[in-house]
Write an enzyme that holds these catalytic residues in place. Structure first.
Site, PDB file in Angstrom:
ATOM      1  N   GLY A  25     -89.236  17.173  92.061  1.00 10.07           N
ATOM      2  CA  GLY A  25     -89.833  18.287  91.330  1.00 10.07           C
ATOM      3  C   GLY A  25     -90.578  19.253  92.224  1.00 10.07           C
ATOM      4  N   GLY A  29     -90.743  26.855  89.521  1.00 12.76           N
ATOM      5  CA  GLY A  29     -89.938  27.954  88.991  1.00 12.76           C
ATOM      6  C   GLY A  29     -88.511  27.555  88.707  1.00 12.76           C
ATOM      7  CB  VAL A  31     -86.148  25.260  84.171  1.00 13.59           C
ATOM      8  CG1 VAL A  31     -86.293  24.430  82.909  1.00 13.59           C
ATOM      9  CG2 VAL A  31     -86.879  26.594  84.021  1.00 13.59           C
ATOM     10  CB  SER A  33     -86.396  21.363  90.336  1.00 11.43           C
ATOM     11  OG  SER A  33     -87.218  20.661  91.242  1.00 11.43           O
ATOM     12  NE  ARG A 143     -84.221  24.950 100.317  1.00 12.91           N
ATOM     13  CZ  ARG A 143     -82.967  25.266  99.991  1.00 12.91           C
ATOM     14  NH1 ARG A 143     -82.710  25.803  98.812  1.00 12.91           N
ATOM     15  NH2 ARG A 143     -81.975  25.063 100.831  1.00 12.91           N
ATOM     16  CD  GLU A 179     -86.248  31.574  98.673  1.00 12.69           C
ATOM     17  OE1 GLU A 179     -85.663  30.646  98.094  1.00 12.69           O
ATOM     18  OE2 GLU A 179     -87.270  31.404  99.381  1.00 12.69           O
ATOM     19  CG  HIS A 255     -82.690  31.701  94.343  1.00 14.74           C
ATOM     20  ND1 HIS A 255     -82.475  30.371  94.631  1.00 14.74           N
ATOM     21  CD2 HIS A 255     -83.712  32.088  95.151  1.00 14.74           C
ATOM     22  CE1 HIS A 255     -83.307  29.975  95.569  1.00 14.74           C
ATOM     23  NE2 HIS A 255     -84.070  30.997  95.888  1.00 14.74           N
ATOM     24  CG  ASP A 257     -77.741  31.805  93.287  1.00 17.99           C
ATOM     25  OD1 ASP A 257     -78.744  31.480  92.618  1.00 17.99           O
ATOM     26  OD2 ASP A 257     -77.384  31.185  94.310  1.00 17.99           O
ATOM     27  CG  ASN A 370     -83.291  17.944  92.653  1.00 18.93           C
ATOM     28  OD1 ASN A 370     -84.393  18.078  92.139  1.00 18.93           O
ATOM     29  ND2 ASN A 370     -83.079  17.108  93.657  1.00 18.93           N
ATOM     30  CB  CYS A 376     -76.993  26.058  94.394  1.00 18.61           C
ATOM     31  SG  CYS A 376     -78.076  26.969  93.292  1.00 18.61           S
TER      32      CYS A 376
END
Length: 452
Positions: A25, A29, A31, A33, A143, A179, A255, A257, A370, A376
């Site tokens: 988690g 932002g 949802v 995850s 990340r 990103e 994102h 995408d 996730n 992705c």
């Protein structure tokens, strides 16, 4: 394809889920995850599902590449944060001090290679080389530690020289939050034709009065997108910037995408994806006209698919692939078939006579839980014939490589992993042995810190 276009293909480089695939988690932002935090994960199934998607597309004739997982848990980060002693001592001390910190340093998030970098192919750049900028990913601590190894991997796949130009990540500051390709797409009449590069951002760092989300962070800045475009030598008349609708970021579209995908001359998007959708479409039409191409805009209306259904099913986090016959293939997660509204919309879309002529549903449940769908997991790279010849041939998937990677996964991956397991020094040792073998299979050389 017209004779004056360079012959080129679009290769999809998928990230292989790593041995520490867990549900921590960590991605605020996102949802999905958050909803699945701390539930048990199956790293072996995650990697197998990713490889099955790669196999499916390679079998359909699409060029498919593989990018490796990162070393996790990342002991160098924990040591930089003041934890000392043996690896076992570092892991235990980090767990006692803050389990969430250890989870961040053990995240397998590099599997989502749409975030790995922004790539501009040779037909679009001033010097005629393919340009790559690894994303700094500063919005999320787990990340932000990826950029250095991502840069090494990309250099091992695309050797610097006459064909490929590598740039360092942008400065690691929130004003330049980048990103990668999750907020970038390319539109063109054909892969080898000059194209239009489309950057979407969530906020401007130096304009405090601009619209911004209020619930979740906007990760991509205009300043980052503009800097990447300058670095890559993109032509301004063929470069379009757009602000994402802040309300959709707050709804969980962390994102672009998650609400938009494009390929060839087609943009497939949620009707409220952008802050000024009519203005964005006009700008794309003008830019495409400069390269003698036309835009086909497919806006999915909220009356047909709610924003919650769009985000939960990842309708737009699908791959949109150009088939040899000129039609488009939409590669969707299985969840898109399970949502009645999304399923009905896709059925109508395929029968409408438009450019999207086929849909494939793939099982990526380990990734989807996730918050990562088919789009992705892949980094799109348009390669000319000369580019393909210069790239590392060992990373391109065929049946033999797929079988070898499946056997590698079965040897090295656990089939159940929880957050508590991340403190196990045996997991770190297992991961290093696996990755050391993988760099040999993919002929990457010493890309990991433990190999330096």
């Amino acid at each position: 394809m017209s004779g004056n276009h360079t012959t080129a293909v679009e290769a999809n480089f998928d990230g292989l889920p790593g041995p520490t695939h867990t549900y921590a988690g960590l991605s605020y932002g996102n949802v999905a995850s958050a909803a699945n935090a701390r539930t048990p994960a199956d790293p072996r199934a995650a990697a197998r599902q990713g490889l099955a998607k790669m196999r499916l597309l390679a079998g359909r004739g699409f060029v498919q590449g593989v990018l490796p997982p990162h070393e996790r848990p990342h002991l160098p980060t924990l040591r930089a944060l003041g934890f000392t002693g043996s690896d076992a001592a570092v892991l235990e001390a980090a767990w006692r001090a803050h389990p969430g910190l250890l989870a961040a340093c053990a995240s397998a998030s590099a599997m989502w290679t749409a975030n790995a970098a922004t790539v501009s192919p040779a037909p679009d750049t001033a010097d005629g080389r393919l340009h790559l900028t690894p994303a700094n990913l500063v919005a999320m601590p787990h990340r932000a530690i990826e950029a250095a190894v991502t840069a090494r991997v990309l250099r091992a796949v695309f050797p610097e020289g006459n064909r490929f130009a590598h740039h360092p990540p942008l400065p690691a500051h929130a004003a330049f939050g980048d990103e990668g390709a999750a907020n970038h797409t390319r539109l063109a009449a054909a892969h080898g034709a000059p194209g239009v590069e489309f950057f979407v951002y969530g906020r401007t760092a130096f304009d405090s009065g601009a619209p911004a989300p209020t619930r979740f962070p906007a990760r991509q800045t205009f300043e980052a997108s503009a800097a990447v475009a300058r670095r890559h030598g993109l032509i301004p008349a063929r470069t379009v910037f757009a602000r994402q609708n802040p309300a959709l970021i707050d709804a969980g579209a962390f994102h672009n995408d998650v609400v938009c995908v494009g390929s060839a001359g087609t943009l497939f998007f949620y009707e409220d994806a952008f802050a000024d959708t009519p203005g964005v479409l006009d700008a794309l039409r003008r830019a495409l006209a400069a390269v003698e191409a036309e835009l086909t805009a497919i806006a999915v209306p909220a009356a047909r698919v709610s924003v919650n259904s769009a985000i939960r099913s990842y309708l737009f986090n699908s791959q949109l692939l150009l088939r040899p016959d000129g039609g488009l293939l939409l590669v969707l997660p299985a969840e898109a078939r399970e949502d009645p509204a999304v399923r009905a919309y896709v059925e109508d879309l395929l029968s409408s006579g438009g450019p999207i002529r086929e849909a494939l549903h793939v099982d990526l449940r380990q990734s989807m839980r996730n918050g990562g769908g088919p789009a992705c997991l892949r980094l799109r790279v348009v390669l000319t014939d000369a580019d393909r010849a210069a790239a590392n041939p060992a990373v391109f998937l065929d049946d033999a490589l797929a079988a070898r990677l499946e056997a590698w996964v079965d040897r090295h991956y656990r089939d159940r992993l929880t957050i508590d397991d991340l403190r196990d020094p045996g997991l770190a040792d297992e991961g290093r042995r696996a990755l050391d073998e993988l760099t040999g299979i993919l002929r990457l050389g010493p890309v990991y810190d433990f190999q330096q």
